[in-house]
Write an enzyme that holds these catalytic residues in place. Structure first.
Site: not given
Length: 241
Positions: A67, A136, A143
């Site tokens: 990324d 998370n 995500e």
């Protein structure tokens, strides 16, 4: 999925570096998928040390990073381009022309993502993909959500990810809110995957990744479906597994 227990962060880093070094020695023209963030820093430090002390040759290696922040130039100290040069690329004999990250400065997100996926496909895909684990459950910047994003895409970073990245910036307001990231499909096509996890604060999410249901609400849980995944984690991160 193989779980490799390490005593601490340093031991985890060394074990991961040994696996990557073995890949380079076994296949000198390997394509490696690399990660950023605090977790792989120790692994890169050991790889640098191995390269200086032994005949670890990076000259034919190609790398693709997971990324890059959108709108952050490669020269910016907060960019992942800069991170990779400082922590690995400038320390080894890799050809810089063979190191790739998403183009965070391309304002056309669709074009930037398509171009990156094309380069990965033309390389033959990753022989080995290194991953960290977000608090998370994200891998790369994939995500939690309602579905698994397939290919490289531009993502709005979650509040928890922005909070976690604040430690790298002067303030929370300075943290980029969007990033380009490899998709789950691209990651899952890697021949071998290493997931690095360290610290007690990751214990709950690692338990969900390894033992819970496969769900896009925990993106890394998809790794249960891959045929060659090694989780290298310290004992604190594994305390609930």
């Amino acid at each position: 999925m193989v779980i490799c227990r390490a005593e601490n962060y340093d031991s985890m880093s060394r074990k991961a570096a040994i696996v990557i070094a073995s890949q380079i020695i076994t296949k000198p023209d390997s394509v490696l998928g690399l990660a950023t963030g605090s977790t792989p820093v120790g692994t890169y430090r050991y790889l640098t040390e191995f390269s200086r002390k032994s005949d670890l040759d990076w000259s034919r290696i190609t790398t693709f990073n997971l990324d890059e922040y959108q709108g952050v130039s490669p020269e910016n100290p907060h960019s992942y381009h800069y991170f990779m040069k400082a922590n690995l690329f400038d320390q080894i004999n890799i050809q810089k022309s063979n190191t790739y990250l998403p183009d965070g400065m391309d304002p056309d997100a669709h074009r930037a993502c398509e171009r990156y996926d094309t380069m990965i496909r033309e390389s033959g895909g990753m022989d080995l993909q290194l991953l960290g684990l977000g608090r998370n459950g994200h891998i790369g910047f994939n995500e939690p959500g309602g579905c698994f994003a397939k290919d490289t895409h531009c993502v709005n970073l979650s509040r928890s990810t922005i909070d976690a990245n604040t430690r790298f910036f002067d303030s929370r307001d300075d943290v980029p809110k969007r990033a380009y990231t490899m998709g789950i499909n691209t990651i899952m096509r890697a021949k071998k995957i290493i997931l690095l996890v360290s610290g007690k604060e990751k214990a709950d999410i690692l338990q969900k990744v390894v033992c819970g249901p496969v769900t896009p609400e925990v993106p890394a849980s998809i790794l249960q479906m891959h045929g060659d995944v090694t989780v290298i984690a310290d004992k604190e991160a594994l305390c609930e597994v």
